[in-house]
Design an enzyme around this catalytic site. Structure first.
Site, PDB file in Angstrom:
ATOM      1  N   SER A  13       0.843  -1.198   0.000  1.00  0.00           N
ATOM      2  CA  SER A  13       0.000   0.000   0.000  1.00  0.00           C
ATOM      3  C   SER A  13       0.882   1.254   0.000  1.00  0.00           C
ATOM      4  O   SER A  13       2.056   1.189   0.388  1.00  0.00           O
ATOM      5  CB  SER A  13      -0.862  -0.042   1.274  1.00  0.00           C
ATOM      6  OG  SER A  13      -1.484   1.186   1.511  1.00  0.00           O
ATOM      7  N   SER A 138      10.151  10.136   8.616  1.00  0.00           N
ATOM      8  CA  SER A 138       9.112  11.163   8.504  1.00  0.00           C
ATOM      9  C   SER A 138       9.726  12.476   8.992  1.00  0.00           C
ATOM     10  O   SER A 138      10.768  12.455   9.663  1.00  0.00           O
ATOM     11  CB  SER A 138       7.945  10.768   9.426  1.00  0.00           C
ATOM     12  OG  SER A 138       7.176  11.884   9.791  1.00  0.00           O
ATOM     13  N   TYR A 151       4.139   7.922  17.697  1.00  0.00           N
ATOM     14  CA  TYR A 151       4.683   7.989  16.337  1.00  0.00           C
ATOM     15  C   TYR A 151       5.982   8.795  16.317  1.00  0.00           C
ATOM     16  O   TYR A 151       6.993   8.353  15.768  1.00  0.00           O
ATOM     17  CB  TYR A 151       3.640   8.617  15.406  1.00  0.00           C
ATOM     18  CG  TYR A 151       4.063   8.640  13.955  1.00  0.00           C
ATOM     19  CD1 TYR A 151       4.133   7.460  13.217  1.00  0.00           C
ATOM     20  CD2 TYR A 151       4.400   9.832  13.318  1.00  0.00           C
ATOM     21  CE1 TYR A 151       4.527   7.467  11.888  1.00  0.00           C
ATOM     22  CE2 TYR A 151       4.787   9.848  11.992  1.00  0.00           C
ATOM     23  CZ  TYR A 151       4.853   8.668  11.276  1.00  0.00           C
ATOM     24  OH  TYR A 151       5.241   8.688   9.948  1.00  0.00           O
ATOM     25  N   LYS A 155       9.767   7.439  15.331  1.00  0.00           N
ATOM     26  CA  LYS A 155      10.536   7.943  14.177  1.00  0.00           C
ATOM     27  C   LYS A 155      11.843   8.603  14.639  1.00  0.00           C
ATOM     28  O   LYS A 155      12.846   8.522  13.941  1.00  0.00           O
ATOM     29  CB  LYS A 155       9.683   8.919  13.353  1.00  0.00           C
ATOM     30  CG  LYS A 155       8.499   8.236  12.636  1.00  0.00           C
ATOM     31  CD  LYS A 155       8.964   7.207  11.609  1.00  0.00           C
ATOM     32  CE  LYS A 155       7.819   6.560  10.852  1.00  0.00           C
ATOM     33  NZ  LYS A 155       8.228   5.550   9.872  1.00  0.00           N
TER      34      LYS A 155
END
Ligand SMILES: NC(=O)c1ccc[n+]([C@@H]2O[C@H](COP(=O)([O-])OP(=O)(O)OC[C@H]3O[C@@H](n4cnc5c(N)ncnc54)[C@H](OP(=O)(O)O)[C@@H]3O)[C@@H](O)[C@H]2O)c1
Length: 270
Positions: A13, A138, A151, A155
């Site tokens: 995806s 990110s 998150y 990261k």
């Protein structure tokens, strides 16, 4: 690039899928992984149209044994790994105070430990080919935002892991690149977990204004061929990096405002 092999975690995806098409167009044989058989098979059938060999592995990246399976299958089928792309990842949108610790740990196991396991099991083969490790991190790898504690910390951990590993591998000729996209149009926000671990199911942002996964994949491929150390996407991302380092209080103010203004912001009544 004939006979070279790229292994892409979370290739079913979004960014991973686009990377699979890009590397297969460049004649790499491809291994992709994911949790969903139908999505994986759909991507595999499109990769085959580029005339390369490919293999899909259904696994849970947060299990070291499952990740070893990915490497074993890759070596059994192709005998080598030239590029490992650590891409599989999820997010959580929740106030930390409300966040279930099991949900926090789940994200950390997928985003961070999944990356660590992937590198650990592939490294002997990457050293043999003087290969490349690419981490899809990110802007949150170096910029903090509220309501994304799990998150952001996963990261940041990824960034530290790769920065340390890059130095360690200096004399092994393994190239390590960290790619840090901003907002990308994918299923990412629909798959984002809430405090109770259930999926959000809708995006908290306007997808139309985001970078396409195909653009990310093109830029990552260029970074790979020119052996870049870091890839920070967009001028906004580069400015954010600069502001964070030199004017951290301004970075805090901007990050808070950004999340306060998102759709159904969790900061509004907090
Ligand atoms: N989208 C953004 O705005 C954005 C921005 C910056 C960075 N990123 C990073 O880009 C990466 C890819 O995100 P995306 O935007 O492409 O999201 P996506 O469309 O939701 O794709 C996520 C991929 O990760 C796989 N995955 C999730 N949990 C897994 C698990 N436990 N085991 C194995 N595979 C798993 C999914 O496989 P299944 O679907 O089969 O479960 C899927 O292939 C992530 O690391 C994300 O942090 C995204």
């Amino acid at each position: 690039m004939k006979n070279k092999v790229a292994v892409i975690t979370g290739g079913s995806s979004g960014i991973g899928e686009a990377l699979a098409y890009k590397f297969s167009q460049e004649n790499f044989n491809i291994v992709i992984t994911g949790t969903n058989k139908d999505r994986l098979n759909n991507v595999l059938s499109k990769i085959k149209k580029n005339g390369v060999s490919c293999e899909g592995v259904i696994h849970d990246i947060s299990s070291s044994n499952d990740v070893k399976k990915m490497v074993d299958i890759s070596i059994r089928k192709f005998g080598r790994i030239d590029v490992l792309i650590c891409n599989a990842g999820i997010s959580i949108r929740s106030l930390f105070e409300d966040l279930d610790l099991n949900t926090f740990e789940k994200l950390f196991r997928i985003n961070f430990l999944g990356t660590v396991y992937s590198v650990k099991h592939s490294l002997p083969y990457l050293i043999k080919t003087s290969g490349t490790i690419i981490g899809i991190s990110s802007l949150n790898g170096f910029i903090a935002t509220p309501t994304r504690t799990a998150y952001v910390s996963s990261k940041h951990a990824m960034q530290g892991f790769f920065d340390s590993l890059r130095l360690e591998l200096k004399r092994k000729n393994v190239h390590v690149m960290v790619a840090s996209p901003g907002y990308v149009h994918s299923n990412f926000r629909k798959n984002t977990l809430k405090s109770d671990g259930k999926k959000e199911g809708a995006s908290s942002r306007d997808n139309a204004k985001m970078m396409s996964p195909e653009t990310v994949a093109d830029r990552v491929f260029d970074g790979y061929t020119s052996k870049k150390r870091d890839l920070i996407f967009t001028l906004r991302g580069k400015l954010a990096h600069l502001i964070k380092n030199w004017f951290p209080k301004i970075a805090d103010y901007l990050a808070y405002k950004e999340i306060l203004n998102e759709r159904e912001s969790l900061l509004k009544n907090y």
